[in-house]
Design a protein around this motif. Sequence first.
Motif, short mmCIF file in Angstrom:
data_model
loop_
_atom_site.label_atom_id
_atom_site.label_comp_id
_atom_site.label_asym_id
_atom_site.label_seq_id
_atom_site.Cartn_x
_atom_site.Cartn_y
_atom_site.Cartn_z
N TYR A 83 32.42 -0.30 18.19
CA TYR A 83 32.84 0.70 19.18
C TYR A 83 34.36 0.86 19.20
O TYR A 83 34.87 1.97 19.34
CB TYR A 83 32.31 0.33 20.56
CG TYR A 83 32.54 1.41 21.58
CD1 TYR A 83 31.94 2.65 21.45
CD2 TYR A 83 33.37 1.19 22.67
CE1 TYR A 83 32.15 3.66 22.39
CE2 TYR A 83 33.59 2.19 23.61
CZ TYR A 83 32.98 3.41 23.47
OH TYR A 83 33.19 4.41 24.39
N GLN A 84 35.08 -0.24 19.04
CA GLN A 84 36.55 -0.16 19.00
C GLN A 84 37.03 0.66 17.80
O GLN A 84 37.99 1.41 17.91
CB GLN A 84 37.17 -1.56 18.98
CG GLN A 84 37.14 -2.24 20.30
CD GLN A 84 37.66 -3.67 20.25
OE1 GLN A 84 37.72 -4.30 19.19
NE2 GLN A 84 38.03 -4.19 21.40
N HIS A 86 35.41 3.12 16.47
CA HIS A 86 35.13 4.51 16.84
C HIS A 86 36.20 5.06 17.78
O HIS A 86 36.76 6.12 17.54
CB HIS A 86 33.75 4.60 17.50
CG HIS A 86 33.41 5.97 17.97
ND1 HIS A 86 32.70 6.86 17.21
CD2 HIS A 86 33.70 6.61 19.13
CE1 HIS A 86 32.57 7.99 17.88
NE2 HIS A 86 33.16 7.86 19.04
N THR A 87 36.48 4.32 18.86
CA THR A 87 37.43 4.84 19.86
C THR A 87 38.85 4.91 19.31
O THR A 87 39.60 5.83 19.63
CB THR A 87 37.39 4.00 21.15
OG1 THR A 87 37.66 2.63 20.83
CG2 THR A 87 36.05 4.12 21.84
N ARG A 90 38.89 7.98 16.97
CA ARG A 90 38.85 9.19 17.80
C ARG A 90 40.19 9.45 18.46
O ARG A 90 40.70 10.58 18.44
CB ARG A 90 37.74 9.09 18.85
CG ARG A 90 37.61 10.39 19.66
CD ARG A 90 36.69 10.25 20.86
NE ARG A 90 37.31 9.33 21.80
CZ ARG A 90 36.67 8.35 22.42
NH1 ARG A 90 35.39 8.14 22.23
NH2 ARG A 90 37.30 7.57 23.25
N SER A 91 40.79 8.43 19.03
CA SER A 91 42.10 8.58 19.68
C SER A 91 43.17 9.00 18.69
O SER A 91 44.02 9.85 19.01
CB SER A 91 42.51 7.27 20.36
OG SER A 91 41.66 6.98 21.42
N GLU A 105 35.57 13.52 18.27
CA GLU A 105 34.42 12.65 18.56
C GLU A 105 33.42 12.70 17.41
O GLU A 105 32.98 11.65 16.92
CB GLU A 105 33.75 13.09 19.86
CG GLU A 105 32.48 12.35 20.20
CD GLU A 105 32.69 10.88 20.48
OE1 GLU A 105 31.74 10.10 20.26
OE2 GLU A 105 33.79 10.48 20.91
#
Length: 128
Positions: A83-84, A86-87, A90-91, A105
Amino acid sequence: IKGIEVIKVILGESLEDYLETLLILDNENGKIRCVDVAKKMDVSKPSVNKAMNVLKEKGLVQQETYGDIHFTPEGRELAVKVYQRHTTIRSFLEDVLGVAPETAEEEACHIEHVISEDTFQKIKNFKR
């Protein structure tokens, strides 16, 4: 092969997506139910059950028959890492490159599965 790259080989894109969804649902609701996973991922309940069986075999989740799903310590650690990625991606796409949020996203969902650990670390440590 090291770290997250081993994870990619062992799990593949689909199971990584399941881990992310499980983590999000756990954080949002404090519990994880198959029906909620199916709804959030827009997949069938049998598909969720099949994926959960694979994740159970790999020692990443536990689940009583027709009960809530729970991470093992290893499963939670892995889900957080996925998840990290991904985020972070995305950021980077949104904040650094100016990509629209919806596009960032969607594209982060794809990039996170194919990017090398070296490139990911460079994105993570990027300073303007």
